[in-house]
Design an enzyme around this catalytic site. Structure first.
Site, PDB file in Angstrom:
ATOM      1  N   TYR A  68      28.656  42.259  69.590  1.00  8.46           N
ATOM      2  CA  TYR A  68      29.262  43.319  70.414  1.00  8.46           C
ATOM      3  C   TYR A  68      28.542  43.439  71.762  1.00  8.46           C
ATOM      4  O   TYR A  68      29.177  43.492  72.828  1.00  8.46           O
ATOM      5  CB  TYR A  68      29.196  44.649  69.653  1.00  8.46           C
ATOM      6  N   SER A  76      29.091  48.897  78.044  1.00  3.71           N
ATOM      7  CA  SER A  76      28.202  49.652  77.147  1.00  3.71           C
ATOM      8  C   SER A  76      26.762  49.387  77.565  1.00  3.71           C
ATOM      9  O   SER A  76      26.448  48.287  78.048  1.00  3.71           O
ATOM     10  CB  SER A  76      28.387  49.180  75.699  1.00  3.71           C
TER      11      SER A  76
HETATM   12  P1  NAP Z   1      37.542  54.246  69.322  1.00  5.74           P
HETATM   13  O1  NAP Z   1      37.435  55.711  69.179  1.00  5.74           O
HETATM   14  O2  NAP Z   1      37.319  53.364  68.136  1.00  5.74           O
HETATM   15  O3  NAP Z   1      38.966  53.901  69.989  1.00  5.74           O
HETATM   16  C1  NAP Z   1      39.316  52.561  70.205  1.00  5.74           C
HETATM   17  C2  NAP Z   1      40.643  52.511  70.919  1.00  5.74           C
HETATM   18  O4  NAP Z   1      40.912  51.128  71.233  1.00  5.74           O
HETATM   19  C3  NAP Z   1      41.795  53.004  70.101  1.00  5.74           C
HETATM   20  O5  NAP Z   1      42.712  53.661  70.955  1.00  5.74           O
HETATM   21  C4  NAP Z   1      42.401  51.717  69.543  1.00  5.74           C
HETATM   22  O6  NAP Z   1      43.797  51.826  69.298  1.00  5.74           O
HETATM   23  C5  NAP Z   1      42.184  50.794  70.708  1.00  5.74           C
HETATM   24  N1  NAP Z   1      42.191  49.378  70.340  1.00  5.74           N
HETATM   25  C6  NAP Z   1      41.404  48.725  69.456  1.00  5.74           C
HETATM   26  N2  NAP Z   1      41.716  47.426  69.411  1.00  5.74           N
HETATM   27  C7  NAP Z   1      42.723  47.245  70.295  1.00  5.74           C
HETATM   28  C8  NAP Z   1      43.479  46.126  70.701  1.00  5.74           C
HETATM   29  N3  NAP Z   1      43.259  44.908  70.185  1.00  5.74           N
HETATM   30  N4  NAP Z   1      44.454  46.305  71.629  1.00  5.74           N
HETATM   31  C9  NAP Z   1      44.696  47.529  72.162  1.00  5.74           C
HETATM   32  N5  NAP Z   1      44.005  48.630  71.815  1.00  5.74           N
HETATM   33  C10 NAP Z   1      43.028  48.481  70.889  1.00  5.74           C
HETATM   34  O7  NAP Z   1      36.501  53.700  70.417  1.00  5.74           O
HETATM   35  P2  NAP Z   1      35.734  54.410  71.640  1.00  5.74           P
HETATM   36  O8  NAP Z   1      34.405  54.842  71.170  1.00  5.74           O
HETATM   37  O9  NAP Z   1      36.625  55.376  72.313  1.00  5.74           O
HETATM   38  O10 NAP Z   1      35.492  53.128  72.556  1.00  5.74           O
HETATM   39  C11 NAP Z   1      36.219  52.879  73.741  1.00  5.74           C
HETATM   40  C12 NAP Z   1      35.430  51.883  74.569  1.00  5.74           C
HETATM   41  O11 NAP Z   1      34.141  52.420  74.822  1.00  5.74           O
HETATM   42  C13 NAP Z   1      35.202  50.538  73.879  1.00  5.74           C
HETATM   43  O12 NAP Z   1      35.337  49.493  74.811  1.00  5.74           O
HETATM   44  C14 NAP Z   1      33.759  50.623  73.391  1.00  5.74           C
HETATM   45  O13 NAP Z   1      33.154  49.364  73.318  1.00  5.74           O
HETATM   46  C15 NAP Z   1      33.145  51.468  74.501  1.00  5.74           C
HETATM   47  N6  NAP Z   1      31.903  52.158  74.100  1.00  5.74           N
HETATM   48  C16 NAP Z   1      31.908  53.112  73.134  1.00  5.74           C
HETATM   49  C17 NAP Z   1      30.696  53.732  72.816  1.00  5.74           C
HETATM   50  C18 NAP Z   1      30.598  54.811  71.778  1.00  5.74           C
HETATM   51  O14 NAP Z   1      29.468  55.216  71.441  1.00  5.74           O
HETATM   52  N7  NAP Z   1      31.701  55.333  71.249  1.00  5.74           N
HETATM   53  C19 NAP Z   1      29.522  53.365  73.472  1.00  5.74           C
HETATM   54  C20 NAP Z   1      29.570  52.376  74.444  1.00  5.74           C
HETATM   55  C21 NAP Z   1      30.773  51.779  74.764  1.00  5.74           C
HETATM   56  P3  NAP Z   1      44.386  52.034  67.771  1.00  5.74           P
HETATM   57  O15 NAP Z   1      43.906  53.373  67.323  1.00  5.74           O
HETATM   58  O16 NAP Z   1      45.857  51.954  67.927  1.00  5.74           O
HETATM   59  O17 NAP Z   1      43.788  50.906  66.962  1.00  5.74           O
END
Ligand code: NAP
Length: 258
Positions: free
Chosen positions: A166, A152
């Site tokens: 985070y 991130s």
């Molecule tokens: P999201 O929509 O909240 O999705 C999170 C995913 O991770 C879901 O599929 C969830 O599965 C899974 N997950 C959570 N805890 C887990 C665990 N302990 N073991 C296995 N799977 C797990 O998040 P996202 O925005 O797509 O984020 C994905 C990545 O991008 C993350 O690493 C986040 O830090 C990074 N990121 C996101 C943003 C943003 O603005 N969205 C920005 C920078 C970085 P379940 O549904 O089954 O719980």
């Protein structure tokens, strides 16, 4: 829970946290490129089912595998399922990650919150990288491969007054990317990171600030909008592909210029 269709593809990718958001978009994008995709999820089996169906709609084979990446036995079991059900892994998208509500100053962080976020975001990514590298490495008779860590741009900002915990986990992921990429470069494995900015997913609601992407997207982002999961997935798919054959140890911001 396990779902599979007829499996015939050679290139096999695992996307952790593939049931929603950036992981789901990456799984479907890799399927479009012809990858067989293992879609990992922790709790939301219905969402993982939908992603598997979307991968199949692209003509790819897909498998949903439940595992909490923070639990070593579950990670090891997930990789064994891939070994037996799909074959040799050639790409890992280390995407599973969480942010914890509410936004907090460091002075107010509990031990339990720190333990949870570091266990999932850092230790989970290390465990999956370890299992993947052991399978891909030329040293062990593997055919090489690609690891893409989802970091991130918070690692650059530090998340003051809300999510320093985070941001620090993502700093660790950047460092792991730099070190591991050098460690395994001679073994046929490329290791890179994408660093998303504000992306429209459920993630912000999980952090206690559901409007964050829309609110900040139009103000702090030079492109004046938040990004879409596919815009990150496109970069992840490129890093997994042979087109990125000379790219390793890179930290690529996908953040609208922020
Ligand atoms: P999201 O929509 O909240 O999705 C999170 C995913 O991770 C879901 O599929 C969830 O599965 C899974 N997950 C959570 N805890 C887990 C665990 N302990 N073991 C296995 N799977 C797990 O998040 P996202 O925005 O797509 O984020 C994905 C990545 O991008 C993350 O690493 C986040 O830090 C990074 N990121 C996101 C943003 C943003 O603005 N969205 C920005 C920078 C970085 P379940 O549904 O089954 O719980």
């Amino acid at each position: 829970m396990l779902f599979r269709s007829n499996l015939s593809q050679v290139n096999i990718a695992l996307v952790t946290g593939g049931s929603r958001g950036i992981g789901a978009a990456s799984a479907v994008r890799l399927a479009k490129d012809g990858w067989t995709v293992a879609v990992n999820f922790r709790a939301n089996a219905i969402a993982a089912d939908v992603v598997v169906a979307q991968c199949r709609d692209q003509g790819a084979d897909a498998l949903a595998i439940a595992a909490d990446v923070a639990v070593e036995e579950q990670v090891q079991s997930m990789f064994r399922v891939i070994d037996h059900e799909l074959g040799p892994l050639s790409a890992l998208v280390n995407n599973a990650g969480v942010v914890v509500a509410p936004p907090s100053r460091v002075a107010d962080l509990s031990f339990e919150r720190l333990q949870r976020i570091f266990s999932i975001n850092v230790i989970g990514s290390f465990l999956c990288a370890r299992e993947a590298v052991n399978r891909m490495s030329f040293r062990n008779g593997g055919s090489g491969g690609s690891v893409v860590n989802v970091s991130s741009i918070a690692s650059r900002f530090g998340g003051p007054h809300e999510y320093v915990d985070y941001a620090a986990t993502k700093g660790a992921i950047d460092t792991m990317t730099l070190g591991l990429s050098k460690e395994v470069a001679e073994e046929g494995i490329r290791v890179n990171a994408v660093r998303p900015g504000l992306i429209h997913t459920d993630f912000h609601a999980s952090g206690g600030d559901p409007d964050r992407a829309d609110r900040m997207g139009t103000t702090v982002v030079p492109m004046k909008r938040a990004g879409e999961p596919l815009e990150v997935a496109n970069t992840i798919a490129w890093l997994c592909s042979p087109e990125a054959s000379y790219v390793t140890g890179a930290l690529i911001d996908v953040s609208g210029g922020r």
